[in-house]
Design a protein around this motif. Structure first.
Motif, PDB file in Angstrom:
ATOM      1  N   LEU A  97      -9.318   8.444  -4.635  1.00 58.83           N
ATOM      2  CA  LEU A  97      -9.166   9.416  -5.721  1.00 58.83           C
ATOM      3  C   LEU A  97      -8.360   8.756  -6.839  1.00 58.83           C
ATOM      4  O   LEU A  97      -7.834   7.657  -6.675  1.00 58.83           O
ATOM      5  CB  LEU A  97      -8.413  10.655  -5.188  1.00 58.83           C
ATOM      6  CG  LEU A  97      -7.010  10.396  -4.594  1.00 58.83           C
ATOM      7  CD1 LEU A  97      -5.921  10.834  -5.559  1.00 58.83           C
ATOM      8  CD2 LEU A  97      -6.835  11.108  -3.275  1.00 58.83           C
TER       9      LEU A  97
ATOM     10  N   LEU B 238      -4.919  -1.983  -4.079  1.00 61.19           N
ATOM     11  CA  LEU B 238      -4.200  -1.220  -3.061  1.00 61.19           C
ATOM     12  C   LEU B 238      -2.716  -1.535  -3.231  1.00 61.19           C
ATOM     13  O   LEU B 238      -2.317  -2.704  -3.169  1.00 61.19           O
ATOM     14  CB  LEU B 238      -4.668  -1.654  -1.663  1.00 61.19           C
ATOM     15  CG  LEU B 238      -4.165  -0.842  -0.481  1.00 61.19           C
ATOM     16  CD1 LEU B 238      -4.933   0.477  -0.378  1.00 61.19           C
ATOM     17  CD2 LEU B 238      -4.326  -1.617   0.826  1.00 61.19           C
ATOM     18  N   LEU B 239      -1.895  -0.529  -3.491  1.00 59.91           N
ATOM     19  CA  LEU B 239      -0.473  -0.775  -3.737  1.00 59.91           C
ATOM     20  C   LEU B 239       0.298   0.532  -3.590  1.00 59.91           C
ATOM     21  O   LEU B 239      -0.273   1.614  -3.754  1.00 59.91           O
ATOM     22  CB  LEU B 239      -0.290  -1.352  -5.152  1.00 59.91           C
ATOM     23  CG  LEU B 239       1.038  -2.033  -5.490  1.00 59.91           C
ATOM     24  CD1 LEU B 239       0.793  -3.268  -6.376  1.00 59.91           C
ATOM     25  CD2 LEU B 239       2.015  -1.104  -6.190  1.00 59.91           C
TER      26      LEU B 239
ATOM     27  N   THR C 238       0.638   3.430   2.212  1.00 56.48           N
ATOM     28  CA  THR C 238       0.956   3.567   3.626  1.00 56.48           C
ATOM     29  C   THR C 238       2.170   2.722   3.997  1.00 56.48           C
ATOM     30  O   THR C 238       3.010   3.144   4.794  1.00 56.48           O
ATOM     31  CB  THR C 238      -0.277   3.148   4.462  1.00 56.48           C
ATOM     32  OG1 THR C 238      -1.371   3.965   4.054  1.00 56.48           O
ATOM     33  CG2 THR C 238      -0.031   3.309   5.940  1.00 56.48           C
TER      34      THR C 238
ATOM     35  N   THR D 299       1.621  11.270  -4.954  1.00 63.91           N
ATOM     36  CA  THR D 299       0.362  10.605  -5.322  1.00 63.91           C
ATOM     37  C   THR D 299      -0.590  11.466  -6.150  1.00 63.91           C
ATOM     38  O   THR D 299      -1.164  10.993  -7.132  1.00 63.91           O
ATOM     39  CB  THR D 299      -0.365  10.142  -4.039  1.00 63.91           C
ATOM     40  OG1 THR D 299       0.494   9.269  -3.321  1.00 63.91           O
ATOM     41  CG2 THR D 299      -1.670   9.442  -4.352  1.00 63.91           C
ATOM     42  N   PHE D 300      -0.764  12.740  -5.760  1.00 63.02           N
ATOM     43  CA  PHE D 300      -1.776  13.575  -6.417  1.00 63.02           C
ATOM     44  C   PHE D 300      -1.407  13.935  -7.862  1.00 63.02           C
ATOM     45  O   PHE D 300      -2.269  14.322  -8.638  1.00 63.02           O
ATOM     46  CB  PHE D 300      -1.999  14.872  -5.615  1.00 63.02           C
ATOM     47  CG  PHE D 300      -3.041  14.752  -4.542  1.00 63.02           C
ATOM     48  CD1 PHE D 300      -3.240  13.558  -3.865  1.00 63.02           C
ATOM     49  CD2 PHE D 300      -3.841  15.835  -4.189  1.00 63.02           C
ATOM     50  CE1 PHE D 300      -4.200  13.435  -2.875  1.00 63.02           C
ATOM     51  CE2 PHE D 300      -4.808  15.725  -3.197  1.00 63.02           C
ATOM     52  CZ  PHE D 300      -4.995  14.525  -2.543  1.00 63.02           C
TER      53      PHE D 300
ATOM     54  N   GLU E 261       4.503  17.010   0.511  1.00 63.39           N
ATOM     55  CA  GLU E 261       3.487  16.718  -0.497  1.00 63.39           C
ATOM     56  C   GLU E 261       3.277  18.002  -1.270  1.00 63.39           C
ATOM     57  O   GLU E 261       3.225  19.069  -0.676  1.00 63.39           O
ATOM     58  CB  GLU E 261       2.154  16.350   0.163  1.00 63.39           C
ATOM     59  CG  GLU E 261       2.004  14.913   0.541  1.00 63.39           C
ATOM     60  CD  GLU E 261       0.748  14.694   1.376  1.00 63.39           C
ATOM     61  OE1 GLU E 261      -0.325  15.189   0.998  1.00 63.39           O
ATOM     62  OE2 GLU E 261       0.864  14.034   2.415  1.00 63.39           O
TER      63      GLU E 261
ATOM     64  N   TYR F  67      -0.973  14.174   4.306  1.00 63.29           N
ATOM     65  CA  TYR F  67      -2.002  13.133   4.225  1.00 63.29           C
ATOM     66  C   TYR F  67      -2.316  12.600   5.639  1.00 63.29           C
ATOM     67  O   TYR F  67      -1.406  12.315   6.427  1.00 63.29           O
ATOM     68  CB  TYR F  67      -1.485  12.005   3.328  1.00 63.29           C
ATOM     69  CG  TYR F  67      -2.399  10.818   3.221  1.00 63.29           C
ATOM     70  CD1 TYR F  67      -3.603  10.907   2.532  1.00 63.29           C
ATOM     71  CD2 TYR F  67      -2.067   9.614   3.812  1.00 63.29           C
ATOM     72  CE1 TYR F  67      -4.444   9.817   2.435  1.00 63.29           C
ATOM     73  CE2 TYR F  67      -2.910   8.507   3.711  1.00 63.29           C
ATOM     74  CZ  TYR F  67      -4.097   8.627   3.026  1.00 63.29           C
ATOM     75  OH  TYR F  67      -4.935   7.545   2.936  1.00 63.29           O
TER      76      TYR F  67
ATOM     77  N   THR G 218      -2.530   3.012  -5.532  1.00 66.16           N
ATOM     78  CA  THR G 218      -3.974   2.810  -5.395  1.00 66.16           C
ATOM     79  C   THR G 218      -4.748   3.871  -6.181  1.00 66.16           C
ATOM     80  O   THR G 218      -5.876   3.639  -6.588  1.00 66.16           O
ATOM     81  CB  THR G 218      -4.344   2.927  -3.897  1.00 66.16           C
ATOM     82  OG1 THR G 218      -3.415   2.154  -3.129  1.00 66.16           O
ATOM     83  CG2 THR G 218      -5.747   2.463  -3.615  1.00 66.16           C
TER      84      THR G 218
ATOM     85  N   SER H 208       1.023   6.415  -3.660  1.00 72.74           N
ATOM     86  CA  SER H 208      -0.026   5.437  -3.449  1.00 72.74           C
ATOM     87  C   SER H 208      -0.510   5.075  -4.846  1.00 72.74           C
ATOM     88  O   SER H 208      -1.253   5.825  -5.476  1.00 72.74           O
ATOM     89  CB  SER H 208      -1.168   6.022  -2.616  1.00 72.74           C
ATOM     90  OG  SER H 208      -2.259   5.127  -2.657  1.00 72.74           O
TER      91      SER H 208
ATOM     92  N   SER I   9       0.860  -1.191   0.000  1.00 71.53           N
ATOM     93  CA  SER I   9       0.000   0.000   0.000  1.00 71.53           C
ATOM     94  C   SER I   9       0.889   1.232   0.000  1.00 71.53           C
ATOM     95  O   SER I   9       2.089   1.139   0.280  1.00 71.53           O
ATOM     96  CB  SER I   9      -0.914   0.019   1.243  1.00 71.53           C
ATOM     97  OG  SER I   9      -0.143   0.190   2.418  1.00 71.53           O
TER      98      SER I   9
ATOM     99  N   ASP J 144       5.727  12.762  -1.374  1.00 68.17           N
ATOM    100  CA  ASP J 144       4.589  11.916  -1.706  1.00 68.17           C
ATOM    101  C   ASP J 144       3.968  12.487  -2.980  1.00 68.17           C
ATOM    102  O   ASP J 144       3.347  13.548  -2.961  1.00 68.17           O
ATOM    103  CB  ASP J 144       3.595  11.915  -0.540  1.00 68.17           C
ATOM    104  CG  ASP J 144       2.359  11.058  -0.799  1.00 68.17           C
ATOM    105  OD1 ASP J 144       2.063  10.770  -1.978  1.00 68.17           O
ATOM    106  OD2 ASP J 144       1.691  10.684   0.178  1.00 68.17           O
TER     107      ASP J 144
HETATM  108  C1  LIG Z   1      -4.095   7.299  -0.423  1.00 65.78           C
HETATM  109  C2  LIG Z   1      -2.882   8.068  -0.098  1.00 65.78           C
HETATM  110  C3  LIG Z   1      -1.863   7.518   0.679  1.00 65.78           C
HETATM  111  C4  LIG Z   1      -1.956   6.144   1.278  1.00 65.78           C
HETATM  112  O1  LIG Z   1      -1.996   5.164   0.309  1.00 65.78           O
HETATM  113  P1  LIG Z   1      -2.731   3.741   0.519  1.00 65.78           P
HETATM  114  O2  LIG Z   1      -2.453   3.060  -0.762  1.00 65.78           O
HETATM  115  O3  LIG Z   1      -4.176   4.018   0.789  1.00 65.78           O
HETATM  116  O4  LIG Z   1      -2.085   3.086   1.690  1.00 65.78           O
HETATM  117  C5  LIG Z   1      -0.729   8.293   0.915  1.00 65.78           C
HETATM  118  N1  LIG Z   1      -0.625   9.558   0.430  1.00 65.78           N
HETATM  119  C6  LIG Z   1      -1.601  10.124  -0.296  1.00 65.78           C
HETATM  120  C7  LIG Z   1      -1.424  11.512  -0.784  1.00 65.78           C
HETATM  121  C8  LIG Z   1      -2.760   9.417  -0.585  1.00 65.78           C
HETATM  122  O5  LIG Z   1      -3.729   9.988  -1.295  1.00 65.78           O
END
Ligand SMILES: *Cc1c(COP(=O)(O)O)cnc(C)c1O
Length: 470
Positions: A394, A253-254, A118, A221-222, A188, A141, A243, A241, A116, A219
């Motif tokens: 998201l 979930l990864l 996380t 992710t966005f 972030e 986050y 995910t 993430s 995940s 991070d």
């Molecule tokens: C969802 C998310 C996480 C955590 O990721 P998971 O795959 O749910 O464990 C961490 N940082 C951001 C910005 C996220 O949106």
């Protein structure tokens, strides 16, 4: 190349810094002078499809098989099997394929997949010494906040200082927060859910001048690697993430960490195989499949998000739209500077006037014109939506919407939340790939039902006046 050999060697690195130097600190337009192509090979869209999916030598299959075996035959005791595999927690063909792809997309030498996003955060925090000090961006986050303040503070004696990293006065605040024990800066950009930007090259410059051994984690992710490559902007390690946008289909979930730093890579590899939070082969296979359309999806997410941000800016039921690609965003200039050269190039080539708005990933937030201390209005609006789904998460092909104050950030005390701008009026929207007209009509009918304010009717006098005052 066998998948195992490609895992940590990614010579075709799409996100690598441009050969003519640091695109990060240069103005948006010098980005365009940097070759949109990777300096030494295939381009991002091509890598997304092919890297890690090379035809299998045995059968010619152009999509990797899913290898479910947990153990691999060894011909000699103590020496791994044919492709370097012995036990699936230490390595697996599907995980290696995915890691090779993600490393290439981020322009990194190394990628490590976890079960995940996380688990990536935990892995990075497990790779710094006990008693370390961490500086984190303030509106980090929620799950990361929880790990920093409720887990590793107890188990690893890690202390964290949360700092507002908006550009104004950033140097003073950051310098003050760093102590001799500081080992990691956790960033972030954009932040969640208020989408504030952090100037990564500036942070890197300040931090490394104080102590070059302090590592900077971002991070990502966005944004996904399509819109932003933090390693080329001064970060030492990037987490995602998967995910969210990387997989893009809301069914896996990864997480993944990417880095060019050999010390970090060694620690992450050790933590990955020793703590064991590894993804299943099938999940790796699914994310690799999702990645093939990442560039196409991200361009479309950006196009839809910018369009809806502009639509909501004009809606009488909305008092504030936060999207870093809007000229009204306080960090619009930084967005133009920090966006990846490829994402900028694609928009300029499409004839888009980026001064009127930049496609900058698919996340936007907005404030409904209501009392920020009353949760019911936002909640009522979300209940009325028919196309957009009220849900956490998201980055999927379907639009998802949430009220951070009651869903993702409820654990932050009210006063702190309001100071961060996370009132009950704030709504976060992950703009999907539906026809944007359906999304706009859906938002409009819900706002009309609850607030009596429609995009097709003139704004109420009071609302007009308040906007003029702002
Ligand atoms: C969802 C998310 C996480 C955590 O990721 P998971 O795959 O749910 O464990 C961490 N940082 C951001 C910005 C996220 O949106």
């Amino acid at each position: 190349m066998s998948p195992s050999a490609s895992a940590t060697a990614a010579p075709l690195a799409a996100g690598a810094p441009a050969p003519n130097g640091n695109g990060a600190s240069s103005a948006a337009h010098s980005h365009l002078n940097a070759s949109a192509a990777a300096s030494n090979g295939l381009r991002f869209d091509t890598l997304a499809i092919h890297k890690g999916s090379e035809p299998e030598p045995a059968t010619g299959a152009i999509i990797p098989s899913i290898t479910l075996a947990t153990a691999y035959r060894q011909s000699t005791a103590g020496i791994s099997g044919a492709d370097g595999f012995d036990y699936t927690r230490f390595g697996n063909p599907n995980r290696n394929s995915l890691e090779a792809n993600l490393a290439a997309l981020e322009g990194a030498k190394h990628a490590f997949a976890f079960s995940s996003g996380t688990a990536v955060t935990t892995a990075i925090l497990s790779s710094i010494p006990n008693g370390s000090h961490v500086v984190s961006v303030a509106d980090v986050y929620g799950g990361t906040h929880k790990i920093l303040t409720q887990i590793v503070n107890e188990t690893n004696a890690i202390k964290t200082t949360f700092v507002d990293l908006d550009s104004n006065g950033l140097k003073e605040r950051l310098t003050k927060a760093i102590t001799p024990e500081t080992k990691l800066i956790w960033l972030e950009t954009p932040t969640n859910p208020t989408l504030r930007l952090v100037d990564l090259p500036l942070v890197s410059q300040i931090v490394k001048a104080i102590d070059p051994s302090i590592k900077i984690a971002v991070d990502g992710t966005f944004m996904s690697p399509y819109y932003q490559n933090p390693l080329s902007l001064g970060a030492d390690v990037v987490s995602h993430s998967a995910t969210k946008f990387l997989n893009g289909h809301t069914d896996v979930l990864l997480g993944v960490a990417v880095t060019n730093d050999e010390t970090i890579a060694k620690k992450l590899k050790f933590v990955q195989s020793s703590l064991g939070a590894v993804p299943s082969p099938f999940d790796c296979w699914l994310v690799l499949r999702g990645l093939k359309t990442l560039p196409v999806r991200m361009r479309e997410h950006g196009r839809n998000a910018l369009r809806i941000a502009k639509y909501l800016e004009k809606h009488p039921g909305i008092k504030d739209v936060i999207y870093p690609g809007l000229p009204s965003h306080p960090s619009f200039a930084l967005a133009k500077k920090q966006i990846s050269p490829r994402a900028l190039r694609a928009q300029v080539d499409d004839g888009i006037d980026i001064e009127q708005g930049l496609q900058y990933s698919g996340m936007l937030s907005f404030r409904i014109d209501c009392d920020p201390t009353d949760p019911s209005v936002g909640s009522d609006v979300l209940k009325e939506l028919n196309v957009i789904t009220l849900a956490l998460s998201l980055g999927g092909v379907e639009s998802l919407i949430e009220q951070p104050s009651t869903m993702t950030h409820w654990m932050v005390p009210l006063e702190e939340r309001l100071a961060l701008g996370i009132g009950h009026d704030l709504i976060r929207l992950s703009v999907g790939l539906e026809d944007p007209r359906d999304l706009e009509e859906d938002l409009d009918q819900a706002l009309t039902k609850v607030l009596g304010k429609s995009a097709t009717q003139p704004a109420a006098e009071t609302n007009k006046k308040r906007k003029a005052d702002a």
